[in-house]
Design a protein around this motif. Structure first.
Motif, PDB file in Angstrom:
ATOM      1  N   ARG A  39      43.572  50.892  57.648  1.00 35.81           N
ATOM      2  CA  ARG A  39      42.530  51.870  57.376  1.00 35.81           C
ATOM      3  C   ARG A  39      42.936  52.977  56.417  1.00 35.81           C
ATOM      4  N   THR A  40      44.215  53.152  56.180  1.00 38.97           N
ATOM      5  CA  THR A  40      44.651  54.189  55.240  1.00 38.97           C
ATOM      6  C   THR A  40      45.046  53.605  53.890  1.00 38.97           C
ATOM      7  N   ALA A  41      44.913  52.297  53.729  1.00 38.61           N
ATOM      8  CA  ALA A  41      45.335  51.643  52.498  1.00 38.61           C
ATOM      9  C   ALA A  41      44.301  51.842  51.384  1.00 38.61           C
ATOM     10  N   ALA A  42      44.796  51.854  50.153  1.00 38.27           N
ATOM     11  CA  ALA A  42      43.926  51.910  48.972  1.00 38.27           C
ATOM     12  C   ALA A  42      44.141  50.628  48.179  1.00 38.27           C
ATOM     13  N   PHE A  43      43.199  49.709  48.269  1.00 37.12           N
ATOM     14  CA  PHE A  43      43.372  48.389  47.669  1.00 37.12           C
ATOM     15  C   PHE A  43      42.888  48.385  46.217  1.00 37.12           C
ATOM     16  N   PRO A  44      43.488  47.525  45.400  1.00 32.23           N
ATOM     17  CA  PRO A  44      43.023  47.371  44.020  1.00 32.23           C
ATOM     18  C   PRO A  44      41.735  46.559  43.973  1.00 32.23           C
ATOM     19  N   SER A  45      41.133  46.486  42.807  1.00 34.79           N
ATOM     20  CA  SER A  45      39.967  45.631  42.617  1.00 34.79           C
ATOM     21  C   SER A  45      40.190  44.749  41.395  1.00 34.79           C
ATOM     22  N   PHE A  46      39.515  43.597  41.395  1.00 34.62           N
ATOM     23  CA  PHE A  46      39.698  42.605  40.339  1.00 34.62           C
ATOM     24  C   PHE A  46      38.336  42.175  39.802  1.00 34.62           C
ATOM     25  N   LYS A  47      38.321  41.814  38.549  1.00 35.67           N
ATOM     26  CA  LYS A  47      37.117  41.302  37.905  1.00 35.67           C
ATOM     27  C   LYS A  47      37.479  40.038  37.138  1.00 35.67           C
ATOM     28  N   VAL A  48      36.741  38.968  37.370  1.00 36.86           N
ATOM     29  CA  VAL A  48      36.980  37.698  36.704  1.00 36.86           C
ATOM     30  C   VAL A  48      35.818  37.419  35.755  1.00 36.86           C
ATOM     31  N   SER A  49      36.139  36.983  34.545  1.00 32.52           N
ATOM     32  CA  SER A  49      35.097  36.652  33.574  1.00 32.52           C
ATOM     33  C   SER A  49      35.516  35.424  32.774  1.00 32.52           C
ATOM     34  N   ASP A  50      34.545  34.809  32.119  1.00 38.21           N
ATOM     35  CA  ASP A  50      34.816  33.598  31.343  1.00 38.21           C
ATOM     36  C   ASP A  50      35.675  33.917  30.126  1.00 38.21           C
ATOM     37  N   ALA A  51      36.406  32.911  29.697  1.00 37.11           N
ATOM     38  CA  ALA A  51      37.230  33.042  28.495  1.00 37.11           C
ATOM     39  C   ALA A  51      37.046  31.804  27.641  1.00 37.11           C
ATOM     40  N   PHE A  58      40.662  31.784  32.226  1.00 40.69           N
ATOM     41  CA  PHE A  58      39.721  32.854  32.542  1.00 40.69           C
ATOM     42  C   PHE A  58      40.364  34.204  32.257  1.00 40.69           C
ATOM     43  N   LYS A  59      39.515  35.217  32.120  1.00 36.97           N
ATOM     44  CA  LYS A  59      40.008  36.581  31.927  1.00 36.97           C
ATOM     45  C   LYS A  59      40.013  37.296  33.273  1.00 36.97           C
ATOM     46  N   LEU A  60      41.068  38.011  33.523  1.00 37.72           N
ATOM     47  CA  LEU A  60      41.225  38.748  34.776  1.00 37.72           C
ATOM     48  C   LEU A  60      41.503  40.211  34.449  1.00 37.72           C
ATOM     49  N   SER A  61      40.707  41.099  35.032  1.00 40.49           N
ATOM     50  CA  SER A  61      40.919  42.535  34.863  1.00 40.49           C
ATOM     51  C   SER A  61      41.263  43.160  36.210  1.00 40.49           C
ATOM     52  N   TYR A  62      42.077  44.200  36.145  1.00 35.15           N
ATOM     53  CA  TYR A  62      42.649  44.791  37.357  1.00 35.15           C
ATOM     54  C   TYR A  62      42.516  46.302  37.292  1.00 35.15           C
ATOM     55  N   TYR A  63      42.098  46.892  38.449  1.00 36.34           N
ATOM     56  CA  TYR A  63      42.050  48.352  38.561  1.00 36.34           C
ATOM     57  C   TYR A  63      42.743  48.781  39.847  1.00 36.34           C
ATOM     58  N   SER A  64      43.493  49.868  39.754  1.00 35.85           N
ATOM     59  CA  SER A  64      44.155  50.426  40.928  1.00 35.85           C
ATOM     60  C   SER A  64      44.282  51.928  40.760  1.00 35.85           C
ATOM     61  N   LEU A  65      44.228  52.659  41.869  1.00 36.80           N
ATOM     62  CA  LEU A  65      44.470  54.105  41.832  1.00 36.80           C
ATOM     63  C   LEU A  65      45.881  54.415  41.352  1.00 36.80           C
ATOM     64  N   ARG A  66      46.770  53.447  41.437  1.00 38.09           N
ATOM     65  CA  ARG A  66      48.160  53.635  41.004  1.00 38.09           C
ATOM     66  C   ARG A  66      48.329  53.400  39.504  1.00 38.09           C
ATOM     67  N   LEU A  95      45.784  41.401  27.384  1.00 38.46           N
ATOM     68  CA  LEU A  95      44.763  41.728  26.400  1.00 38.46           C
ATOM     69  C   LEU A  95      44.480  43.223  26.479  1.00 38.46           C
ATOM     70  N   PRO A  96      43.780  43.790  25.499  1.00 32.33           N
ATOM     71  CA  PRO A  96      43.361  45.191  25.646  1.00 32.33           C
ATOM     72  C   PRO A  96      42.536  45.355  26.920  1.00 32.33           C
ATOM     73  N   PRO A  97      42.852  46.335  27.758  1.00 25.88           N
ATOM     74  CA  PRO A  97      42.128  46.491  29.032  1.00 25.88           C
ATOM     75  C   PRO A  97      40.633  46.697  28.826  1.00 25.88           C
ATOM     76  N   GLU A  98      39.840  46.037  29.668  1.00 21.10           N
ATOM     77  CA  GLU A  98      38.407  46.292  29.648  1.00 21.10           C
ATOM     78  C   GLU A  98      38.135  47.728  30.082  1.00 21.10           C
ATOM     79  N   GLU A  99      36.980  48.242  29.713  1.00 21.66           N
ATOM     80  CA  GLU A  99      36.649  49.633  30.008  1.00 21.66           C
ATOM     81  C   GLU A  99      36.706  49.900  31.517  1.00 21.66           C
ATOM     82  N   GLY A 100      37.441  50.952  31.876  1.00 21.72           N
ATOM     83  CA  GLY A 100      37.554  51.353  33.269  1.00 21.72           C
ATOM     84  C   GLY A 100      38.598  50.585  34.061  1.00 21.72           C
ATOM     85  N   MET A 101      39.294  49.665  33.426  1.00 25.08           N
ATOM     86  CA  MET A 101      40.295  48.849  34.123  1.00 25.08           C
ATOM     87  C   MET A 101      41.692  49.241  33.649  1.00 25.08           C
ATOM     88  N   CYS A 102      42.679  48.920  34.463  1.00 22.93           N
ATOM     89  CA  CYS A 102      44.070  49.237  34.123  1.00 22.93           C
ATOM     90  C   CYS A 102      44.733  48.162  33.269  1.00 22.93           C
TER      91      CYS A 102
END
Length: 331
Positions: A39-51, A58-66, A95-102
């Protein structure tokens, strides 16, 4: 990823997708569920898109508070998952990070990974150890020594086939069983003292103002649920939730109470499309046990309790299946 593999959780990850892309697409859902346990963890998020390119890219984008701190970690984990679960190596070109992603990668399979016979067999062996309770209950009439049994074949969607003294035994995997009420009563037995106690209880119900209150029982969460991280307990829960047949030991897990925190309404039989939706490696019984633990933890947090103290009403524990009183309880 290696610790997940050694801990026996690889079979759970296999249920998240039939290929690497599908698994990664389900990571956000998995993290959402994990937030209920951690309950105290801060998990990352992922976005998958076609390539552009061949199938499997496939293209994979990653976001994390870290921020960018764990980018190399993501690369290492995903490569290990591809090798362990899907038996191929991958390349991850930044690749260059997508907008809002790390970070953003182009993920592409490269070569087939060399199978590690011992490491790949370990989770399967662990799973079969968890199935032995079912084998002894539903299979041969006498206990079977593990060392005398040899695996003959395996179909992860249906069953494991073992041989004992020349006779085939079937260990159902992702399958639950149900038995008619009359057969439970007819085939059961119990200590004389408990038989007398229940006979007396049955005799007092006629004309009683609150028969439901007299029969009310509950079982503590720790007896029927466990965290998804506890592989040993999950094996035990597989035995409990794998069939609606209850023993005297199961009934004696419960106690007479005036209420339960939750009434558990469920189906003992898994849905017909369970393997299609969840994957053949996801055990219906284990998912129940893990979900009930999270539900108990939710309530415990509200009330300032330990999750183990939360109580459930579950038919297998709260109804004496080997006594005629069972019919009264059900009807």
């Amino acid at each position: 990823a290696e610790s997940v593999h050694r801990g026996g959780h690889l079979r759970m990850m296999r249920s998240m997708g039939d290929d690497l892309r599908e698994l990664v697409q389900n990571l956000n859902n998995m993290h959402h569920q994990l937030e209920r346990s951690l309950r105290t963890a801060a998990f990352p998020s992922f976005k998958v898109s076609d390539a552009d390119g061949p199938d499997g890219h496939f293209k994979l984008s990653y976001y994390s508070l870290r921020g960018a701190l764990l980018i190399p970690f993501v690369e290492g984990v995903l490569s290990t998952v591809a090798r362990r679960l899907f038996h191929f190596e991958i390349s991850m070109a930044r690749l260059p990070p997508e907008e809002g992603m790390c970070a953003t990668w182009l993920v592409a399979p490269t070569i087939a990974a060399k199978a590690d016979a011992q490491s790949e067999s370990s989770p399967g062996w662990l799973r079969c150890m968890g199935q032995w309770h079912t084998a002894l209950m539903c299979g041969p009439p006498a206990p079977v020594c593990l060392s005398t049994c040899v695996r003959k074949a395996q179909d992860p969607c249906v069953e494991d086939i073992w041989e004992h003294n020349g006779e085939a035994m079937v260990l159902r995997r992702s399958r639950t069983s149900t038995t008619a009420l009359d057969d439970m009563v007819k085939n059961g037995s119990m200590p004389a003292s408990l038989q007398s106690e229940l006979d007396y209880l049955a005799s007092t119900l006629d004309g009683h103002a609150d028969p439901g209150g007299v029969l009310m029982r509950s079982v503590v969460a720790t007896s029927v649920a466990c965290p998804w991280t506890d592989v040993t307990r999950l094996d035990e829960m597989l035995y409990f939730w794998g069939t609606n047949i209850g023993s005297i030991d199961h009934f004696q897990l419960s106690r007479q109470q005036d209420h339960a925190d939750f009434f558990v309404s469920h189906s003992w039989a898994e849905p017909p499309d369970w393997c299609t939706v969840m994957g053949c490696h996801a055990q219906y019984a284990e998912v129940k046990a893990a979900e009930l633990q999270i539900v108990a933890a939710d309530l415990a947090e509200e009330r300032g309790l330990k999750w183990e103290e939360v109580t459930f009403w579950i038919d297998k524990c709260c109804i004496p299946q080997q006594h005629n009183l069972m019919v009264t309880c059900v009807h």
